[in-house]
Design a protein around this motif. Sequence first.
Motif, mmCIF file in Angstrom:
data_model
loop_
_atom_site.group_PDB
_atom_site.id
_atom_site.type_symbol
_atom_site.label_atom_id
_atom_site.label_comp_id
_atom_site.label_asym_id
_atom_site.label_seq_id
_atom_site.Cartn_x
_atom_site.Cartn_y
_atom_site.Cartn_z
ATOM 1 N N TYR A 36 0.817 -1.208 0.000
ATOM 2 C CA TYR A 36 0.000 0.000 0.000
ATOM 3 C C TYR A 36 0.851 1.257 0.000
ATOM 4 O O TYR A 36 1.972 1.262 0.488
ATOM 5 N N GLU A 37 0.273 2.328 -0.512
ATOM 6 C CA GLU A 37 0.822 3.649 -0.239
ATOM 7 C C GLU A 37 0.524 3.907 1.235
ATOM 8 O O GLU A 37 -0.521 3.481 1.745
ATOM 9 N N ALA A 38 1.425 4.583 1.909
ATOM 10 C CA ALA A 38 1.267 4.761 3.358
ATOM 11 C C ALA A 38 1.407 6.217 3.746
ATOM 12 O O ALA A 38 1.951 7.033 2.997
ATOM 13 N N GLU A 39 0.923 6.507 4.927
ATOM 14 C CA GLU A 39 1.042 7.842 5.510
ATOM 15 C C GLU A 39 1.680 7.707 6.881
ATOM 16 O O GLU A 39 1.267 6.858 7.676
ATOM 17 N N ILE A 40 2.712 8.531 7.125
ATOM 18 C CA ILE A 40 3.314 8.587 8.449
ATOM 19 C C ILE A 40 3.476 10.051 8.847
ATOM 20 O O ILE A 40 3.525 10.945 8.000
ATOM 21 N N ASN A 41 3.545 10.264 10.132
ATOM 22 C CA ASN A 41 3.806 11.584 10.689
ATOM 23 C C ASN A 41 5.124 11.515 11.440
ATOM 24 O O ASN A 41 5.352 10.566 12.202
ATOM 25 N N VAL A 42 5.983 12.514 11.218
ATOM 26 C CA VAL A 42 7.283 12.561 11.882
ATOM 27 C C VAL A 42 7.397 13.911 12.589
ATOM 28 O O VAL A 42 7.209 14.958 11.975
ATOM 29 N N LEU A 43 7.710 13.845 13.876
ATOM 30 C CA LEU A 43 7.936 15.042 14.673
ATOM 31 C C LEU A 43 9.399 15.086 15.075
ATOM 32 O O LEU A 43 9.910 14.133 15.685
ATOM 33 N N LEU A 44 10.077 16.165 14.711
ATOM 34 C CA LEU A 44 11.454 16.388 15.133
ATOM 35 C C LEU A 44 11.392 17.384 16.284
ATOM 36 O O LEU A 44 10.905 18.503 16.128
ATOM 37 N N THR A 45 11.881 16.955 17.440
ATOM 38 C CA THR A 45 11.759 17.763 18.640
ATOM 39 C C THR A 45 13.065 17.743 19.421
ATOM 40 O O THR A 45 14.085 17.283 18.910
ATOM 41 N N ASP A 46 13.043 18.197 20.658
ATOM 42 C CA ASP A 46 14.251 18.231 21.473
ATOM 43 C C ASP A 46 14.145 17.245 22.635
ATOM 44 O O ASP A 46 13.108 16.596 22.825
#
Length: 165
Positions: A36-46
């Motif tokens: 499948y085509e997929a969706e992800i969320n990425v958070l770059l934080t400290d």
Amino acid sequence: MTINIEYEAVKKLEIPYEEIITSVAEEALDYEDCPYEAEINVLLTDNEDIRQINQEYRKIDSPTDVLSFPMVEYETPSDFDHLEEEEYDSFNPETGELLLGDIVVSVDKVEEQAEKYGHSMERELAFLVAHSMLHLCGYDHMEEEERLVMERKQEEILSRRGYVR
């Protein structure tokens, strides 16, 4: 593939982080034969923000390098066969993409660990994304055998994209 990247850390990574995240995430799904085509969320934080997230979700009051929040439950890792039966739970109704999950990365740890392990920040970020993508595909490393499987897969994904030690 849709990758939503949010950068909330004050410290800026002076590397092409969007390109690295996209490249490794795509390679991980190709490697795992995700149909499948997929969706992800990425958070770059400290470190402080990831410490708070770690405390809230894992009850561990310390910063960590990466956290993974899978949105799919697997009978066995990367077994995507059953997902269509759960279509309304697993897929974005607007795009039809598989909602794989969320990744949270500490940019502080990217810098710290790259120096500690003697490799580039690019390689460290790529490693953390590969590791987290495997978690989003149902892998874990609680047992020794699982850890060895994940390590092998991580190294193969990274080497296929040129992120070697």
